[in-house]
Design a protein around this motif. Structure first.
Motif, mmCIF file in Angstrom:
data_model
loop_
_atom_site.group_PDB
_atom_site.id
_atom_site.type_symbol
_atom_site.label_atom_id
_atom_site.label_comp_id
_atom_site.label_asym_id
_atom_site.label_seq_id
_atom_site.Cartn_x
_atom_site.Cartn_y
_atom_site.Cartn_z
ATOM 1 N N ALA A 48 0.832 -1.211 0.000
ATOM 2 C CA ALA A 48 0.000 0.000 0.000
ATOM 3 C C ALA A 48 0.863 1.256 0.000
ATOM 4 N N ALA A 49 1.921 1.254 0.828
ATOM 5 C CA ALA A 49 2.793 2.431 0.883
ATOM 6 C C ALA A 49 3.509 2.643 -0.439
ATOM 7 N N ALA A 50 4.020 1.563 -1.016
ATOM 8 C CA ALA A 50 4.722 1.692 -2.291
ATOM 9 C C ALA A 50 3.769 2.105 -3.407
ATOM 10 N N GLY A 51 2.540 1.592 -3.348
ATOM 11 C CA GLY A 51 1.575 1.959 -4.377
ATOM 12 C C GLY A 51 1.243 3.438 -4.358
ATOM 13 N N SER A 52 0.947 3.970 -3.183
ATOM 14 C CA SER A 52 0.600 5.385 -3.098
ATOM 15 C C SER A 52 1.823 6.285 -3.244
ATOM 16 N N SER A 53 3.032 5.731 -3.001
ATOM 17 C CA SER A 53 4.256 6.523 -3.094
ATOM 18 C C SER A 53 4.996 6.323 -4.416
ATOM 19 N N MET A 54 4.456 5.532 -5.311
ATOM 20 C CA MET A 54 5.144 5.274 -6.566
ATOM 21 C C MET A 54 5.424 6.551 -7.369
ATOM 22 N N PRO A 55 4.501 7.538 -7.412
ATOM 23 C CA PRO A 55 4.840 8.769 -8.135
ATOM 24 C C PRO A 55 6.072 9.474 -7.573
ATOM 25 N N GLU A 56 6.222 9.492 -6.244
ATOM 26 C CA GLU A 56 7.392 10.123 -5.643
ATOM 27 C C GLU A 56 8.661 9.345 -5.970
ATOM 28 N N LEU A 57 8.589 8.010 -5.917
ATOM 29 C CA LEU A 57 9.747 7.186 -6.248
ATOM 30 C C LEU A 57 10.167 7.407 -7.703
ATOM 31 N N VAL A 58 9.196 7.428 -8.591
ATOM 32 C CA VAL A 58 9.499 7.662 -10.010
ATOM 33 C C VAL A 58 10.058 9.069 -10.208
ATOM 34 N N SER A 59 9.579 10.041 -9.421
ATOM 35 C CA SER A 59 10.088 11.410 -9.534
ATOM 36 C C SER A 59 11.585 11.463 -9.265
ATOM 37 N N VAL A 60 12.019 10.759 -8.203
ATOM 38 C CA VAL A 60 13.452 10.734 -7.879
ATOM 39 C C VAL A 60 14.239 10.084 -9.008
ATOM 40 N N LEU A 61 13.749 8.957 -9.503
ATOM 41 C CA LEU A 61 14.484 8.231 -10.537
ATOM 42 C C LEU A 61 14.534 9.006 -11.844
ATOM 43 N N VAL A 62 13.416 9.601 -12.250
ATOM 44 C CA VAL A 62 13.401 10.376 -13.501
ATOM 45 C C VAL A 62 14.283 11.611 -13.386
ATOM 46 N N ALA A 63 14.138 12.357 -12.293
ATOM 47 C CA ALA A 63 14.934 13.572 -12.114
ATOM 48 C C ALA A 63 16.422 13.259 -12.057
ATOM 49 N N THR A 64 16.781 12.141 -11.425
ATOM 50 C CA THR A 64 18.192 11.789 -11.252
ATOM 51 C C THR A 64 18.796 11.182 -12.510
ATOM 52 N N PHE A 257 7.956 5.683 3.672
ATOM 53 C CA PHE A 257 8.466 5.041 2.455
ATOM 54 C C PHE A 257 9.230 6.041 1.590
ATOM 55 N N ASP A 258 8.677 7.237 1.419
ATOM 56 C CA ASP A 258 9.330 8.252 0.582
ATOM 57 C C ASP A 258 10.719 8.598 1.100
ATOM 58 N N LEU A 259 10.821 8.838 2.412
ATOM 59 C CA LEU A 259 12.082 9.297 2.996
ATOM 60 C C LEU A 259 13.116 8.185 3.086
ATOM 61 N N LEU A 260 12.683 6.969 3.415
ATOM 62 C CA LEU A 260 13.619 5.886 3.666
ATOM 63 C C LEU A 260 13.871 4.989 2.458
ATOM 64 N N VAL A 261 13.015 5.047 1.447
ATOM 65 C CA VAL A 261 13.181 4.178 0.279
ATOM 66 C C VAL A 261 13.358 4.982 -1.007
ATOM 67 N N ALA A 262 12.459 5.940 -1.263
ATOM 68 C CA ALA A 262 12.482 6.656 -2.537
ATOM 69 C C ALA A 262 13.770 7.456 -2.729
ATOM 70 N N VAL A 263 14.189 8.206 -1.704
ATOM 71 C CA VAL A 263 15.416 9.002 -1.829
ATOM 72 C C VAL A 263 16.647 8.102 -1.991
ATOM 73 N N PRO A 264 16.847 7.079 -1.132
ATOM 74 C CA PRO A 264 18.019 6.200 -1.334
ATOM 75 C C PRO A 264 17.994 5.460 -2.669
ATOM 76 N N ALA A 265 16.793 5.228 -3.227
ATOM 77 C CA ALA A 265 16.711 4.504 -4.497
ATOM 78 C C ALA A 265 17.483 5.226 -5.594
ATOM 79 N N GLY A 266 17.388 6.564 -5.617
ATOM 80 C CA GLY A 266 18.127 7.328 -6.608
ATOM 81 C C GLY A 266 19.624 7.149 -6.455
ATOM 82 N N VAL A 267 20.087 7.099 -5.219
ATOM 83 C CA VAL A 267 21.518 6.919 -4.952
ATOM 84 C C VAL A 267 21.965 5.515 -5.359
ATOM 85 N N LEU A 268 21.190 4.493 -4.994
ATOM 86 C CA LEU A 268 21.576 3.114 -5.273
ATOM 87 C C LEU A 268 21.592 2.825 -6.767
#
Length: 336
Positions: A48-64, A257-268
């Motif tokens: 549920a968290a990843a589903g609702s936070s997917m736009p933020e996760l994609v934002s980090v990946l696309v921007a980076t 999820f955004d703070l602990l997963v989405a931001v580090p995802a761009g780095v990883l």
């Protein structure tokens, strides 16, 4: 002026696209969880968290990855967290009759991990400046993959504590779920979200160029608000149906999820990424202020009243005004 209007129109269209894609992705994710008999802890804390936070996760990946603008992605995450704390609960409380009751489990347990998430992300950026400094103004540093793993470890602890709370729950798989169809809609929703986020990031970059200001300032409003719309509608719907704890839990779970997963995802994914501490600190500072105000309000009488909801909206209004002043050069809290 016409370029600015066109960019704002692009942001509006992109927001609608993100909303539609998120709707498909979240509903298909729920179907997949039911079809596979996923335990409640995994469904709530991850799916549920990843589903609702997917736009933020994609934002980090696309921007980076596409534009080399990691700070724009971070700005989108911080802006989304501020939006989720101030606007989403306020809108849900105003939509519910008589305000929105909270609860001790929500306020204390979820608050603990959310505050740890904010602190750990700020610590990660601080360690980057201390141990991997770069030449340049504003205390610059490299965020490395080992540093990016630090927030992810904390998220693993978050999932583990959720598991301990529901370890005895058993969930049977629903044989009526068409898994193939669910996976198809999941992939389609993800693809639509990527298209919508691309439009949001382009509009933020364009507005930054038009006003001669860092793009991450626009990421904190345009990309953040556009990517947080799904969270708003989920929470409002939950509040109207008499499930206020679900509404607030969605907000806090999404932010964690955004703070602990989405931001580090761009780095990883990208490897080492540079940040400017002078840009990060004002963003995180306002997020901390919003966090203090939010938890002070929801703790009093264990109720988010309509008056308190308007207070949260007023604080978000001040946040937007501050960013506008920064963008037109009337404020210099964030050095350009």
């Amino acid at each position: 002026m016409l370029d600015v209007v066109a960019l704002l129109a692009l942001a509006a269209v992109a927001t609608a696209v993100v909303w539609k894609g998120s709707t498909w992705l979240e509903s298909s994710a729920d179907s997949l969880a039911a079809g596979y008999g996923v335990p409640a802890v995994v469904q709530g804390a991850i799916i549920a968290a990843a589903g609702s936070s997917m736009p933020e996760l994609v934002s980090v990946l696309v921007a980076t990855l596409r534009y080399g603008e990691f700070e724009l992605g971070v700005g989108a995450i911080v802006g989304s967290a501020v939006f989720n704390l101030l606007v989403v609960p306020a809108a849900a409380a105003l939509a519910a009759d008589g305000g929105m009751p909270t609860g001790k489990d929500l306020v204390y347990k979820e608050a603990l991990f959310y505050m740890l998430a904010v602190a750990s992300l700020l610590l990660t950026f601080s360690l980057a400046v201390i141990y991997y400094p770069l030449e340049g103004p504003g205390l610059q540093g490299d965020v490395t993959r080992p540093l990016g793993l630090f927030p992810l470890v904390l998220y693993g602890l978050y999932v583990f504590t959720q598991y301990l709370d529901t370890a005895e729950d058993e969930t049977a798989a629903d044989p009526d779920v068409d898994l193939g169809r669910a996976w198809l809609w999941f992939g389609l929703g993800l693809a639509v979200i990527v298209v919508g986020v691309e439009g949001l990031v382009q509009s933020a970059l364009g507005l930054g160029d038009a006003f001669g200001t860092p793009a991450f300032l626009w990421g904190m409003t345009v990309v953040a608000a556009g990517s947080s719309i799904p969270d708003a509608f989920v929470s409002i719907s939950a509040a109207r149906s008499g499930r206020p704890s679900v509404s607030l839990a969605n907000v806090l779970g999404s932010n964690v999820f955004d703070l602990l997963v989405a931001v580090p995802a761009g780095v990883l994914v990208a490897g080492t990424l540079a940040i400017t501490f002078a840009h990060i600190v004002p963003m995180m500072g306002f997020l901390i202020l919003a966090t203090i105000v939010f938890f002070a309000i929801v703790r009093t009488d264990m109720l988010l009243s309509r008056r308190e909801a308007w207070t949260l909206l007023a604080l978000y209004g001040l946040f937007v005004v501050w960013l506008v002043l920064e963008s037109v050069g009337l404020s210099d809290v964030v050095p350009t």
